[in-house]
Design an enzyme around this catalytic site. Structure first.
Site, PDB file in Angstrom:
ATOM      1  NE  ARG A   1      26.529   6.332 -22.814  1.00 42.44           N
ATOM      2  CZ  ARG A   1      27.028   7.472 -23.293  1.00 42.44           C
ATOM      3  NH1 ARG A   1      26.748   8.623 -22.709  1.00 42.44           N
ATOM      4  NH2 ARG A   1      27.813   7.477 -24.342  1.00 42.44           N
TER       5      ARG A   1
ATOM      6  CB  ILE B   1      25.122  10.206 -27.205  1.00 46.11           C
ATOM      7  CG1 ILE B   1      25.055  10.194 -25.677  1.00 46.11           C
ATOM      8  CG2 ILE B   1      25.511   8.827 -27.699  1.00 46.11           C
ATOM      9  CD1 ILE B   1      23.991   9.216 -25.114  1.00 46.11           C
ATOM     10  CB  SER B   2      29.577  13.192 -24.912  1.00 46.42           C
ATOM     11  OG  SER B   2      29.313  14.394 -25.572  1.00 46.42           O
ATOM     12  CD  GLN B   3      35.363   8.771 -23.993  1.00 48.84           C
ATOM     13  OE1 GLN B   3      35.713   9.826 -24.546  1.00 48.84           O
ATOM     14  NE2 GLN B   3      36.221   7.925 -23.495  1.00 48.84           N
ATOM     15  N   PRO B   4      30.835   8.440 -22.124  1.00 50.15           N
ATOM     16  CG  PRO B   4      30.028   6.360 -21.422  1.00 50.15           C
ATOM     17  CD  PRO B   4      30.695   7.034 -22.582  1.00 50.15           C
TER      18      PRO B   4
END
Ligand code: SAH
Length: 214
Positions: A36, A62-65
């Site tokens: 990531r 970028i979205s939270q995992p």
């Protein structure tokens, strides 16, 4: 990075995904493997596995995992499925889908993000990903129908072209809400030609901008 990123990823998967109910083995395996930190600028690499979204430029994130995990699990992707993604952004979510064996078609509207993501796919030799610079609220009509459609930006409604380009038995996952910056995660399933909608809880995404967006 000083610390072994593989160990950090294992911890991310355990504490942020498994502990909160993400249990699809294909999703967990993809997120355990994919580096990531290459999807964010170097200055943010040490934060890449933190429990939060991160800026990727152009006021996008970028979205939270955990959000990637939940959305991908909800999509229920199987190998060889044709998947349309709207909002390539960094390309991280795209890479998760490709790792699961999907043929991914991804659309981004911002040029600099589009080119940066495309270069990452080339560097990673991800040849199963096709990219387009366009308004994704119109879908990708030449390649329809799609088994799965994932929208990673939030709009005021489910774009009608996307429902039209969903295959029979297909699933579409999208954040929808008339308050900007706050949406409900919506699942649309196409059964006997009819779209059935279920609401899955609150999420926060950047704007889906376009003809059928903001
Ligand atoms: N999936 C991405 C998240 C990116 S944020 C990742 O893993 O990094 C959402 C992205 O959607 C932004 O890059 C934004 O530019 C893009 N976007 C917003 N509206 C769009 C539209 N109509 N068509 C294509 N991309 C759009």
């Amino acid at each position: 990075m000083r610390v072994d990123p593989k160990r950090i990823r294992e911890r991310m998967v355990r504490d942020q995904l498994e502990a909160r109910g993400v249990d699809d083995p294909a999703v967990l395996s993809a997120m355990r493997e994919i580096p990531r930190h290459v999807f964010v600028e170097e200055a943010l690499a040490s934060k890449a596995y933190s429990d939060c979204p991160l800026p990727i430029g152009e006021r996008q994130t970028i979205s939270q995992p955990y959000v990637v995990g939940v959305m991908t699990q909800t999509l229920a992707v199987q190998p060889d499925m044709k998947v349309l993604e709207i909002g390539t952004g960094s390309g991280y979510q795209t890479t998760v889908l490709a790792h699961m064996g999907a043929d991914v078609y991804t659309v981004e509207r911002i040029k600099s993000l589009f080119f940066a993501a495309r270069q990452r796919f080339l560097d990673m030799r991800l040849f199963s990903v096709r990219c387009k610079l366009d308004d994704g609220t119109m879908g990708w009509p030449e390649e329809a129908p799609f088994d799965r459609i994932l929208v990673t930006a939030g709009g005021p409604e489910v774009p009608e072209p996307l429902v039209g380009q969903l295959a029979e038995g297909g699933r579409l996952v999208i954040p929808v809400g008339t308050d900007r910056g706050r949406q409900t995660l919506v699942l649309v399933e196409k059964i006997n030609g009819e779209a059935h909608r279920s609401d899955l809880g609150e999420v926060r995404f950047v704007d889906l901008v376009g003809r059928h967006g903001w």
